[in-house]
Motif scaffolding. Structure first.
Motif, PDB file in Angstrom:
ATOM      1  N   GLN A 347      29.313 -72.045  33.431  1.00 50.07           N
ATOM      2  CA  GLN A 347      28.370 -72.028  34.556  1.00 50.07           C
ATOM      3  C   GLN A 347      28.422 -70.682  35.284  1.00 50.07           C
ATOM      4  O   GLN A 347      27.383 -70.143  35.682  1.00 50.07           O
ATOM      5  CB  GLN A 347      28.691 -73.169  35.520  1.00 50.07           C
ATOM      6  N   TRP A 350      26.714 -68.108  33.093  1.00 49.55           N
ATOM      7  CA  TRP A 350      25.265 -68.323  33.081  1.00 49.55           C
ATOM      8  C   TRP A 350      24.627 -67.742  34.334  1.00 49.55           C
ATOM      9  O   TRP A 350      23.592 -67.066  34.260  1.00 49.55           O
ATOM     10  CB  TRP A 350      24.986 -69.820  32.974  1.00 49.55           C
ATOM     11  N   ARG A 351      25.247 -67.961  35.487  1.00 46.39           N
ATOM     12  CA  ARG A 351      24.723 -67.394  36.723  1.00 46.39           C
ATOM     13  C   ARG A 351      24.825 -65.866  36.710  1.00 46.39           C
ATOM     14  O   ARG A 351      23.905 -65.166  37.140  1.00 46.39           O
ATOM     15  CB  ARG A 351      25.468 -67.962  37.925  1.00 46.39           C
ATOM     16  N   ALA A 396      27.477 -78.840  33.695  1.00 48.41           N
ATOM     17  CA  ALA A 396      27.414 -77.572  32.965  1.00 48.41           C
ATOM     18  C   ALA A 396      26.771 -77.755  31.596  1.00 48.41           C
ATOM     19  O   ALA A 396      26.059 -76.862  31.109  1.00 48.41           O
ATOM     20  CB  ALA A 396      28.814 -76.976  32.821  1.00 48.41           C
ATOM     21  N   THR A 399      23.110 -77.594  31.987  1.00 45.49           N
ATOM     22  CA  THR A 399      22.675 -76.195  32.057  1.00 45.49           C
ATOM     23  C   THR A 399      22.559 -75.602  30.663  1.00 45.49           C
ATOM     24  O   THR A 399      21.572 -74.937  30.328  1.00 45.49           O
ATOM     25  CB  THR A 399      23.661 -75.367  32.888  1.00 45.49           C
ATOM     26  N   ILE A 405      18.608 -75.202  36.033  1.00 40.40           N
ATOM     27  CA  ILE A 405      19.174 -76.117  37.027  1.00 40.40           C
ATOM     28  C   ILE A 405      18.051 -76.509  37.966  1.00 40.40           C
ATOM     29  O   ILE A 405      17.294 -75.649  38.424  1.00 40.40           O
ATOM     30  CB  ILE A 405      20.321 -75.465  37.820  1.00 40.40           C
ATOM     31  N   ASP A 410      25.312 -76.135  41.809  1.00 45.00           N
ATOM     32  CA  ASP A 410      26.431 -75.195  41.713  1.00 45.00           C
ATOM     33  C   ASP A 410      26.529 -74.263  42.914  1.00 45.00           C
ATOM     34  O   ASP A 410      27.368 -73.368  42.944  1.00 45.00           O
ATOM     35  CB  ASP A 410      26.386 -74.409  40.405  1.00 45.00           C
TER      36      ASP A 410
END
Length: 416
Positions: A347, A350-351, A396, A399, A405, A410
């Protein structure tokens, strides 16, 4: 729990086999009978039903579950006596319940409860921000629960920034956290960072002239830096905030270590280590959200974006990409949870990839998503909660499976 068919949109991050495994795990978790209300855990995001409510909300938002059932489950977390005492924080008590209700979406049944909780949370934020400023004025070291993500001001600030960014108490929180950038003088005359904790990393009190500086995202200064940077990017600033972002980011750069697999950070710094500027830790630890390179690198990246500093952004993105490319570090992940497992790593990556100038970060996501699904247990864990329970793993995985999302769940990790 009744579930809707999985969305038909293709998932670019997962191969067909990995997608099937992810869907099996998600479906297995969603179809299990929800646990009965437990007053001991209902109000916990970390290890209780408030954390599970986030997963039900995201499932509903992605069309995988009945929205009415998700709303009812969120409302159930608001049962019993909800604490708004000074020990309440984003992961327990009134803020945790309010975050679960907000994530579930607006509903008439939640309106009054949410309003009451908001009032208690703003009062809590005001009290705790004022207490922090008084402590700093006395030149006393802190406990990391004063300012951290889990129990402290960083978590409370994240809640307010997410749910009520115009709330005046947010400015008070940002002011108190910005003040942590000013050094403290310990009883023995030694100057230390302003967030110096008067206990060891396990929370055990130390002698007055000891303590440590924590570099974990969950309990240390990266979480504070994340909030200050995210607020600045949203156009919400107070006096001293920009200087604090610059100072804290520079501290992370100063304490980064060079290794064969790239830049890494110690989890914490004792007084002896701070004085000698030499950490005892010999190499990178587990690459997790709570402690380790992923969370720290994301904090530094957010700071760089807030400051508009391309060089600083490259430094932290390179560190993260090197970490995610190192099989030795990835092999130390022992579970699929959010706190210190694959879910939190994925996560966070990914961000970070969504904001990255370094093309390696988005390119690494499919490999990470595949490794994440390969690590899944045969059956979803029964333990509730976001950090170590099955809910965090499911979130997660959603995602990874959908590359999106819907609820902003998150936010409680401060990585977005």
């Amino acid at each position: 729990m009744q579930t809707a068919p999985a969305p038909a949109a293709p998932a670019a991050l997962l191969s067909q086999a990995h997608r099937a495994r992810a869907e099996e795990f998600i479906t297995g978790w969603a179809r299990r009978p929800p646990a009965p209300f437990d007053p001991e855990t209902a109000h916990s995001l970390a290890s209780g039903q408030a954390g599970d409510a986030l997963a039900y909300a995201e499932l509903a938002a992605q069309g995988r579950a009945d929205p009415a059932l998700a709303l009812r489950f969120a409302a159930r977390t608001a049962g019993g006596d909800i604490s708004a005492s000074d020990s309440a924080g984003l992961y327990w008590g009134a803020p945790a319940v309010a975050f679960a209700l907000h994530t579930a979406g607006p509903h008439p049944a939640h309106t009054k409860a949410s309003a009451v909780l908001h009032t208690h949370i703003t009062r809590l934020a005001r009290r705790r921000a004022a207490r922090t400023l008084r402590r700093i004025g006395r030149q006393e070291p802190a406990r990391f629960a004063e300012y951290d993500v889990i129990s402290g001001l960083a978590g409370l600030g994240a809640f307010l920034l997410h749910t009520a960014p115009a709330e005046p108490r947010l400015a008070q929180v940002l002011t108190a956290l910005s003040a942590l950038a000013q050094p403290l003088t310990l009883a023995g005359g030694k100057k230390v960072p302003g967030w110096w904790a008067a206990h060891d990393p396990r929370g055990t009190p130390t002698r007055p002239a000891r303590g440590h500086a924590n570099l974990g995202t969950a309990h240390g200064i990266p979480g504070v830096l994340m909030l200050l940077s995210r607020a600045a990017r949203a156009g919400i600033t107070v006096r001293g905030q920009k200087d604090a972002i610059e100072h804290l980011a520079a501290f992370l750069v100063e304490w980064s270590q060079d290794g064969p697999a790239g830049r890494w950070w110690p989890e914490h710094i004792t007084l002896e280590e701070y004085t000698s500027h030499q950490p005892a830790q010999q190499g990178p630890a587990r690459p997790s959200w709570c402690y380790g390179t992923p969370g720290i690198a994301r904090a530094g990246q957010l700071a760089a974006l807030a400051l508009g500093d391309a060089h600083l952004q490259s430094l932290f993105e390179t560190a993260l990409a090197d970490c995610l490319s190192d099989p030795a570090q990835l092999s130390t992940l022992a579970d699929t949870g959010v706190c210190h497992g694959w879910a939190g790593l994925f996560q966070t990556a990914w961000r970070a990839a969504a904001d990255a100038a370094d093309p390696r970060l988005p390119a690494l996501l499919p490999r990470l998503a595949g490794a994440f699904t390969n690590a899944l247990p045969s059956t979803p864990p029964s333990a509730p909660g976001l950090l170590d329970g099955g809910a965090g793993t499911v979130l997660a995985l959603l995602t990874a499976a959908s590359d999106r999302i819907e609820t902003g769940w998150d936010t409680c990790l401060l990585i977005n």
